[in-house]
Scaffold this motif. Structure first.
Motif, PDB file in Angstrom:
ATOM      1  N   PHE A   1       0.834  -1.202   0.000  1.00 58.19           N
ATOM      2  CA  PHE A   1       0.000   0.000   0.000  1.00 58.19           C
ATOM      3  C   PHE A   1       0.870   1.255   0.000  1.00 58.19           C
ATOM      4  O   PHE A   1       0.620   2.200  -0.763  1.00 58.19           O
ATOM      5  CB  PHE A   1      -0.916  -0.007   1.225  1.00 58.19           C
ATOM      6  N   LEU A   2       1.885   1.280   0.850  1.00 55.16           N
ATOM      7  CA  LEU A   2       2.754   2.453   0.933  1.00 55.16           C
ATOM      8  C   LEU A   2       3.517   2.667  -0.370  1.00 55.16           C
ATOM      9  O   LEU A   2       3.720   3.806  -0.802  1.00 55.16           O
ATOM     10  CB  LEU A   2       3.737   2.291   2.103  1.00 55.16           C
ATOM     11  N   LEU A   3       3.935   1.588  -1.022  1.00 55.86           N
ATOM     12  CA  LEU A   3       4.601   1.720  -2.322  1.00 55.86           C
ATOM     13  C   LEU A   3       3.651   2.330  -3.351  1.00 55.86           C
ATOM     14  O   LEU A   3       4.046   3.194  -4.131  1.00 55.86           O
ATOM     15  CB  LEU A   3       5.089   0.361  -2.808  1.00 55.86           C
ATOM     16  N   ALA A   4       2.406   1.867  -3.341  1.00 53.36           N
ATOM     17  CA  ALA A   4       1.412   2.406  -4.280  1.00 53.36           C
ATOM     18  C   ALA A   4       1.170   3.890  -4.033  1.00 53.36           C
ATOM     19  O   ALA A   4       0.841   4.633  -4.958  1.00 53.36           O
ATOM     20  CB  ALA A   4       0.111   1.626  -4.175  1.00 53.36           C
ATOM     21  N   GLU A   5       1.355   4.328  -2.778  1.00 54.33           N
ATOM     22  CA  GLU A   5       1.187   5.729  -2.424  1.00 54.33           C
ATOM     23  C   GLU A   5       2.495   6.518  -2.564  1.00 54.33           C
ATOM     24  O   GLU A   5       2.555   7.681  -2.191  1.00 54.33           O
ATOM     25  CB  GLU A   5       0.686   5.841  -0.977  1.00 54.33           C
ATOM     26  N   ASN A   6       3.525   5.851  -3.086  1.00 51.54           N
ATOM     27  CA  ASN A   6       4.845   6.462  -3.278  1.00 51.54           C
ATOM     28  C   ASN A   6       5.468   6.909  -1.954  1.00 51.54           C
ATOM     29  O   ASN A   6       6.194   7.906  -1.894  1.00 51.54           O
ATOM     30  CB  ASN A   6       4.783   7.640  -4.256  1.00 51.54           C
ATOM     31  N   ARG A   7       5.213   6.159  -0.895  1.00 63.91           N
ATOM     32  CA  ARG A   7       5.828   6.412   0.407  1.00 63.91           C
ATOM     33  C   ARG A   7       6.951   5.397   0.586  1.00 63.91           C
ATOM     34  O   ARG A   7       6.862   4.454   1.374  1.00 63.91           O
ATOM     35  CB  ARG A   7       4.790   6.295   1.522  1.00 63.91           C
ATOM     36  N   VAL A   8       8.030   5.578  -0.168  1.00 60.48           N
ATOM     37  CA  VAL A   8       9.080   4.566  -0.262  1.00 60.48           C
ATOM     38  C   VAL A   8       9.803   4.378   1.066  1.00 60.48           C
ATOM     39  O   VAL A   8      10.086   3.242   1.476  1.00 60.48           O
ATOM     40  CB  VAL A   8      10.085   4.938  -1.375  1.00 60.48           C
ATOM     41  N   VAL A   9      10.127   5.460   1.765  1.00 58.87           N
ATOM     42  CA  VAL A   9      10.868   5.356   3.029  1.00 58.87           C
ATOM     43  C   VAL A   9      10.055   4.574   4.054  1.00 58.87           C
ATOM     44  O   VAL A   9      10.564   3.659   4.715  1.00 58.87           O
ATOM     45  CB  VAL A   9      11.219   6.757   3.561  1.00 58.87           C
ATOM     46  N   GLU A  10       8.783   4.913   4.194  1.00 57.19           N
ATOM     47  CA  GLU A  10       7.923   4.212   5.145  1.00 57.19           C
ATOM     48  C   GLU A  10       7.703   2.760   4.712  1.00 57.19           C
ATOM     49  O   GLU A  10       7.632   1.854   5.546  1.00 57.19           O
ATOM     50  CB  GLU A  10       6.586   4.924   5.274  1.00 57.19           C
ATOM     51  N   ALA A  11       7.596   2.529   3.390  1.00 56.60           N
ATOM     52  CA  ALA A  11       7.431   1.166   2.881  1.00 56.60           C
ATOM     53  C   ALA A  11       8.643   0.315   3.220  1.00 56.60           C
ATOM     54  O   ALA A  11       8.515  -0.869   3.555  1.00 56.60           O
ATOM     55  CB  ALA A  11       7.205   1.190   1.367  1.00 56.60           C
ATOM     56  N   ARG A  12       9.810   0.917   3.161  1.00 54.26           N
ATOM     57  CA  ARG A  12      11.025   0.175   3.495  1.00 54.26           C
ATOM     58  C   ARG A  12      11.023  -0.230   4.969  1.00 54.26           C
ATOM     59  O   ARG A  12      11.435  -1.354   5.308  1.00 54.26           O
ATOM     60  CB  ARG A  12      12.249   1.040   3.187  1.00 54.26           C
ATOM     61  N   GLU A  13      10.560   0.651   5.849  1.00 56.98           N
ATOM     62  CA  GLU A  13      10.475   0.310   7.267  1.00 56.98           C
ATOM     63  C   GLU A  13       9.491  -0.831   7.497  1.00 56.98           C
ATOM     64  O   GLU A  13       9.751  -1.744   8.294  1.00 56.98           O
ATOM     65  CB  GLU A  13      10.051   1.540   8.065  1.00 56.98           C
ATOM     66  N   ALA A  14       8.341  -0.787   6.792  1.00 60.22           N
ATOM     67  CA  ALA A  14       7.358  -1.865   6.916  1.00 60.22           C
ATOM     68  C   ALA A  14       7.926  -3.181   6.383  1.00 60.22           C
ATOM     69  O   ALA A  14       7.689  -4.254   6.952  1.00 60.22           O
ATOM     70  CB  ALA A  14       6.081  -1.495   6.164  1.00 60.22           C
ATOM     71  N   TRP A  15       8.682  -3.097   5.299  1.00 63.56           N
ATOM     72  CA  TRP A  15       9.306  -4.292   4.714  1.00 63.56           C
ATOM     73  C   TRP A  15      10.301  -4.918   5.682  1.00 63.56           C
ATOM     74  O   TRP A  15      10.326  -6.137   5.871  1.00 63.56           O
ATOM     75  CB  TRP A  15       9.994  -3.897   3.415  1.00 63.56           C
ATOM     76  N   GLN A  16      11.111  -4.093   6.312  1.00 64.54           N
ATOM     77  CA  GLN A  16      12.096  -4.613   7.261  1.00 64.54           C
ATOM     78  C   GLN A  16      11.412  -5.214   8.481  1.00 64.54           C
ATOM     79  O   GLN A  16      11.905  -6.180   9.062  1.00 64.54           O
ATOM     80  CB  GLN A  16      13.074  -3.503   7.640  1.00 64.54           C
ATOM     81  N   SER A  17      10.264  -4.643   8.862  1.00 66.07           N
ATOM     82  CA  SER A  17       9.498  -5.244   9.943  1.00 66.07           C
ATOM     83  C   SER A  17       8.972  -6.613   9.520  1.00 66.07           C
ATOM     84  O   SER A  17       8.945  -7.561  10.318  1.00 66.07           O
ATOM     85  CB  SER A  17       8.335  -4.325  10.331  1.00 66.07           C
ATOM     86  N   TRP A  18       8.553  -6.735   8.262  1.00 66.50           N
ATOM     87  CA  TRP A  18       8.095  -8.028   7.745  1.00 66.50           C
ATOM     88  C   TRP A  18       9.234  -9.039   7.735  1.00 66.50           C
ATOM     89  O   TRP A  18       9.057 -10.205   8.114  1.00 66.50           O
ATOM     90  CB  TRP A  18       7.539  -7.851   6.336  1.00 66.50           C
ATOM     91  N   LEU A  19      10.426  -8.580   7.344  1.00 67.66           N
ATOM     92  CA  LEU A  19      11.582  -9.474   7.322  1.00 67.66           C
ATOM     93  C   LEU A  19      12.059  -9.828   8.724  1.00 67.66           C
ATOM     94  O   LEU A  19      12.625 -10.895   8.945  1.00 67.66           O
ATOM     95  CB  LEU A  19      12.746  -8.810   6.575  1.00 67.66           C
ATOM     96  N   GLY A  20      11.864  -8.906   9.654  1.00 64.40           N
ATOM     97  CA  GLY A  20      12.404  -9.101  10.993  1.00 64.40           C
ATOM     98  C   GLY A  20      13.854  -8.708  11.098  1.00 64.40           C
ATOM     99  O   GLY A  20      14.538  -9.040  12.073  1.00 64.40           O
ATOM    100  N   LYS A  21      14.357  -7.979  10.078  1.00 61.56           N
ATOM    101  CA  LYS A  21      15.758  -7.556  10.080  1.00 61.56           C
ATOM    102  C   LYS A  21      15.928  -6.474   9.026  1.00 61.56           C
ATOM    103  O   LYS A  21      15.048  -6.251   8.190  1.00 61.56           O
ATOM    104  CB  LYS A  21      16.690  -8.721   9.753  1.00 61.56           C
ATOM    105  N   SER A  22      17.060  -5.795   9.073  1.00 62.09           N
ATOM    106  CA  SER A  22      17.380  -4.813   8.039  1.00 62.09           C
ATOM    107  C   SER A  22      17.895  -5.539   6.796  1.00 62.09           C
ATOM    108  O   SER A  22      18.576  -6.565   6.894  1.00 62.09           O
ATOM    109  CB  SER A  22      18.434  -3.827   8.546  1.00 62.09           C
ATOM    110  N   GLN A  23      17.562  -5.014   5.641  1.00 65.51           N
ATOM    111  CA  GLN A  23      18.000  -5.632   4.391  1.00 65.51           C
ATOM    112  C   GLN A  23      18.172  -4.570   3.326  1.00 65.51           C
ATOM    113  O   GLN A  23      17.335  -3.675   3.180  1.00 65.51           O
ATOM    114  CB  GLN A  23      16.977  -6.672   3.932  1.00 65.51           C
ATOM    115  N   THR A  24      19.268  -4.633   2.621  1.00 70.48           N
ATOM    116  CA  THR A  24      19.517  -3.709   1.515  1.00 70.48           C
ATOM    117  C   THR A  24      19.733  -4.511   0.240  1.00 70.48           C
ATOM    118  O   THR A  24      20.082  -5.694   0.275  1.00 70.48           O
ATOM    119  CB  THR A  24      20.754  -2.840   1.782  1.00 70.48           C
ATOM    120  N   GLY A  25      19.564  -3.848  -0.886  1.00 65.39           N
ATOM    121  CA  GLY A  25      19.799  -4.509  -2.162  1.00 65.39           C
ATOM    122  C   GLY A  25      18.673  -5.435  -2.566  1.00 65.39           C
ATOM    123  O   GLY A  25      17.540  -5.337  -2.092  1.00 65.39           O
ATOM    124  N   ILE A  26      18.980  -6.359  -3.449  1.00 68.46           N
ATOM    125  CA  ILE A  26      18.002  -7.300  -3.985  1.00 68.46           C
ATOM    126  C   ILE A  26      17.566  -8.289  -2.908  1.00 68.46           C
ATOM    127  O   ILE A  26      18.381  -8.802  -2.151  1.00 68.46           O
ATOM    128  CB  ILE A  26      18.598  -8.065  -5.183  1.00 68.46           C
TER     129      ILE A  26
END
Length: 287
Positions: free
Chosen positions: A105-130
């Protein structure tokens, strides 16, 4: 208090009478027990408390995921971010699929920074790159994972029969039935605005026909002035590691890495054959 039969009518009465505590209790009861009434209860709550963000403090912890899903349906980004902060501060347990939907949802709203935080919460860790550059998992089709859309003329699948590194690779099989404009495999990747990067990947092909081969491209996600592409591969080639270097323009916070094959203008233009992709990575680089 535990009977749901008249709760909707009680909610309406509490709304009319301005009974704050009863209204709050009945909204939470409906969120927890009467899912078919949630949109209407949410509508009344917004009317009662003033706006979507004002609803958030009145929803109990166990009902916040219900409100989260409703706010996504209503496209209330600011209220969602307020709710998300409340849930994180309260250490609420959130279903992983809901986290992934929130990231999308955040990506669709072009909220990339917040989407990245939500993604890392989904992963349970920080992740960069592919993410999952070795195709060891099924595509998420949401967030910053691999997204694969269907094409009637092309079969896309993870395969363990041929891989460059690890147990799996991605296989794309062209049936030879159409002149395909292929763009059905992609991943959005957060990047540093103004940074320089190198995309590394392993690829091989078998009996790829036509003058238009398969390649990887990088484009800015909802930002212009960025497009880079690797050399197309055709025919039969063994596993080979390729690099694609590019610079991210200022103001660009994410890129789209996409597997492509352009339509051919030749008479013999129906593509057949197989292509494999593996070991995809994206790292900062210095030119």
């Amino acid at each position: 208090a535990g009977v749901s039969t008249w709760k909707w009518q009680e909610l309406l009465l509490a709304y009319d009478l301005g009974e704050d505590e009863l209204f709050r209790q009945y909204v939470n009861f409906i969120f927890a027990r009467l899912s078919y009434r949630v949109p209407e209860a949410y509508y009344l709550a917004v009317k009662y408390w003033g706006d979507a963000g004002a609803v958030v403090p009145h929803i109990t912890a166990e009902n916040r995921p219900v409100l989260m899903a409703q706010l996504m349906r209503e496209k209330q980004a600011e209220a969602l971010l307020l709710l998300w902060r409340t849930m994180r501060e309260g250490s609420d347990r959130v279903d992983p699929e809901l986290k992934l939907r929130f990231c999308q949802f955040l990506l669709a709203e072009n909220r990339v920074v917040e989407a990245r935080e939500a993604w890392q919460s989904w992963l349970g860790k920080s992740q960069t790159g592919i993410y999952d550059g070795g195709f060891q998992e099924e595509p998420t089709n949401m967030g910053f994972g691999w997204c694969v859309s269907r094409s009637p003329q092309v079969s896309v699948s993870r395969t363990s029969e041929a891989s460059y590194d690890g147990s799996h690779a991605l296989n794309v099989h062209f049936s030879g039935a159409a002149n395909v404009n292929f763009h059905h495999v992609c991943q959005i990747v957060p990047v540093q605005s103004g940074g320089s990067y190198v995309l590394t990947f392993a690829q091989k092909s078998r009996n790829l026909t036509t003058d238009q081969g398969v390649f990887l491209e990088v484009a800015g996600y909802r930002c212009k002035c960025l497009h880079a592409a690797s050399e197309p591969v055709g025919g039969t080639t063994p596993w080979v590691v390729e690099e694609l270097r590019f610079s991210v323009p200022e103001g660009c916070e994410a890129v789209t890495v996409r597997l492509r094959r352009k339509e051919s203008l030749m008479f013999d233009n129906k593509i057949a054959g197989d292509y494999w992709l593996d070991a995809v990575s994206l790292k900062p680089a210095s030119f």
